[in-house]
Scaffold this motif. Structure first.
Motif, PDB file in Angstrom:
ATOM      1  N   THR A 215      64.979  52.655  94.561  1.00 34.23           N
ATOM      2  CA  THR A 215      65.136  53.462  95.765  1.00 34.23           C
ATOM      3  C   THR A 215      65.003  52.577  96.993  1.00 34.23           C
ATOM      4  OG1 THR A 215      64.199  55.366  94.608  1.00 34.23           O
ATOM      5  CG2 THR A 215      64.272  55.472  97.030  1.00 34.23           C
ATOM      6  N   ASP A 216      66.058  52.529  97.791  1.00 36.97           N
ATOM      7  CA  ASP A 216      66.070  51.747  99.019  1.00 36.97           C
ATOM      8  C   ASP A 216      65.106  52.356 100.035  1.00 36.97           C
ATOM      9  OD1 ASP A 216      66.984  49.997 101.116  1.00 36.97           O
ATOM     10  OD2 ASP A 216      68.234  51.651 101.835  1.00 36.97           O
ATOM     11  N   GLN A 217      64.275  51.523 100.644  1.00 38.41           N
ATOM     12  CA  GLN A 217      63.349  51.956 101.692  1.00 38.41           C
ATOM     13  C   GLN A 217      63.476  51.047 102.920  1.00 38.41           C
ATOM     14  OE1 GLN A 217      59.683  51.817  99.401  1.00 38.41           O
ATOM     15  NE2 GLN A 217      59.860  54.001  98.922  1.00 38.41           N
ATOM     16  N   THR A 218      64.664  50.506 103.095  1.00 40.12           N
ATOM     17  CA  THR A 218      64.940  49.555 104.162  1.00 40.12           C
ATOM     18  C   THR A 218      64.854  50.217 105.536  1.00 40.12           C
ATOM     19  OG1 THR A 218      66.358  48.282 102.706  1.00 40.12           O
ATOM     20  CG2 THR A 218      66.689  47.971 105.055  1.00 40.12           C
ATOM     21  N   LEU A 219      64.331  49.472 106.500  1.00 41.58           N
ATOM     22  CA  LEU A 219      64.270  49.916 107.894  1.00 41.58           C
ATOM     23  C   LEU A 219      65.480  49.399 108.669  1.00 41.58           C
ATOM     24  CD1 LEU A 219      60.497  49.165 108.567  1.00 41.58           C
ATOM     25  CD2 LEU A 219      61.536  51.345 107.910  1.00 41.58           C
TER      26      LEU A 219
ATOM     27  N   ASN B 164      70.989  53.356  96.132  1.00 40.24           N
ATOM     28  CA  ASN B 164      69.877  53.698  95.238  1.00 40.24           C
ATOM     29  C   ASN B 164      70.353  53.659  93.785  1.00 40.24           C
ATOM     30  OD1 ASN B 164      67.884  54.383  97.330  1.00 40.24           O
ATOM     31  ND2 ASN B 164      69.308  56.028  97.812  1.00 40.24           N
TER      32      ASN B 164
ATOM     33  N   ALA C 144      63.371  46.715 101.867  1.00 39.00           N
ATOM     34  CA  ALA C 144      62.225  47.217 101.100  1.00 39.00           C
ATOM     35  C   ALA C 144      62.774  48.182 100.062  1.00 39.00           C
ATOM     36  CB  ALA C 144      61.229  47.924 102.010  1.00 39.00           C
ATOM     37  N   PHE C 145      62.108  48.237  98.908  1.00 37.92           N
ATOM     38  CA  PHE C 145      62.524  49.198  97.884  1.00 37.92           C
ATOM     39  C   PHE C 145      61.351  49.512  96.972  1.00 37.92           C
ATOM     40  CE2 PHE C 145      63.460  45.056  95.989  1.00 37.92           C
ATOM     41  CZ  PHE C 145      62.992  45.168  94.683  1.00 37.92           C
ATOM     42  N   SER C 146      61.519  50.586  96.247  1.00 37.15           N
ATOM     43  CA  SER C 146      60.560  50.952  95.212  1.00 37.15           C
ATOM     44  C   SER C 146      61.349  51.168  93.925  1.00 37.15           C
ATOM     45  CB  SER C 146      59.806  52.226  95.602  1.00 37.15           C
ATOM     46  OG  SER C 146      60.695  53.314  95.707  1.00 37.15           O
TER      47      SER C 146
END
Length: 176
Positions: free
Chosen positions: A129-133, A153, A112-114
């Motif tokens: 911006t990395d939003q990885t779980l 990022n 996931a990223f934004s």
């Protein structure tokens, strides 16, 4: 989560005199490790291979081996093996060959990223911006315009206005 380890002589040579070595097998995401000896021949009562269930010689002892009897299959419930090998000042043999495998703990990462700004203009940096779980350890970005990055990022500048498909592949020792 797997590998092969030989004495200093490698797969075909003998180890040398006066060795004092230590090895740490710690893949970081294993819930347990299993060690299997494929060959074992060291000088009886003078040369020793010692295996611990953990990251140092203070960890629980799994066994100390000498001679030419193949050691049993060993399991490290800590997820790490610490191994020491010592040889005396004379007489060497073909040594040892072992393989190890791990049972992974955890899950493959969920990417996931934004990005910002939401509607960037050409020639304006876009911050991803990395939003990885699930604790990724590597990142492979494809920005859809032949641009790539391996940073967690990254920032990227698009040369022309347009719509781009951005792809993020993340990995950890469990998977991608």
């Amino acid at each position: 989560l797997s590998g092969t380890l030989y004495d200093s002589g490698g797969p075909t040579g003998d180890y040398v005199d006066n060795e004092s070595c230590s090895f740490l097998i710690n893949p970081g995401c294993a819930s347990s490790l299993t060690m299997t000896f494929n060959a074992f021949d060291i000088e009886y009562s003078y040369d020793f291979l010692t295996v611990y269930d953990g990251t140092n010689a203070s960890a629980p002892l799994l066994g100390s081996y000498t001679g030419n009897t193949l050691p049993p299959t060993l399991t490290a419930t800590s997820g790490a093996f610490f191994i020491t090998f010592t040889s005396d000042f004379s007489v060497t043999y073909s040594g040892w060959d072992l393989t190890w495998t791990g049972v992974p703990s955890g899950n493959s990462p969920t990417p996931a990223f934004s990005y910002s700004p939401a509607s960037p203009l050409a020639q304006t940096p876009v911050q991803f911006t990395d939003q990885t779980l699930n604790s990724p350890t590597s990142w492979s970005w494809d920005f859809g315009d032949l641009g790539t990055s391996t940073l967690q990022n990254p920032s990227h500048v698009y040369a022309a206005q347009g719509t781009y498909t951005v792809t993020l592949i993340v990995s950890n020792c469990v998977g991608s």
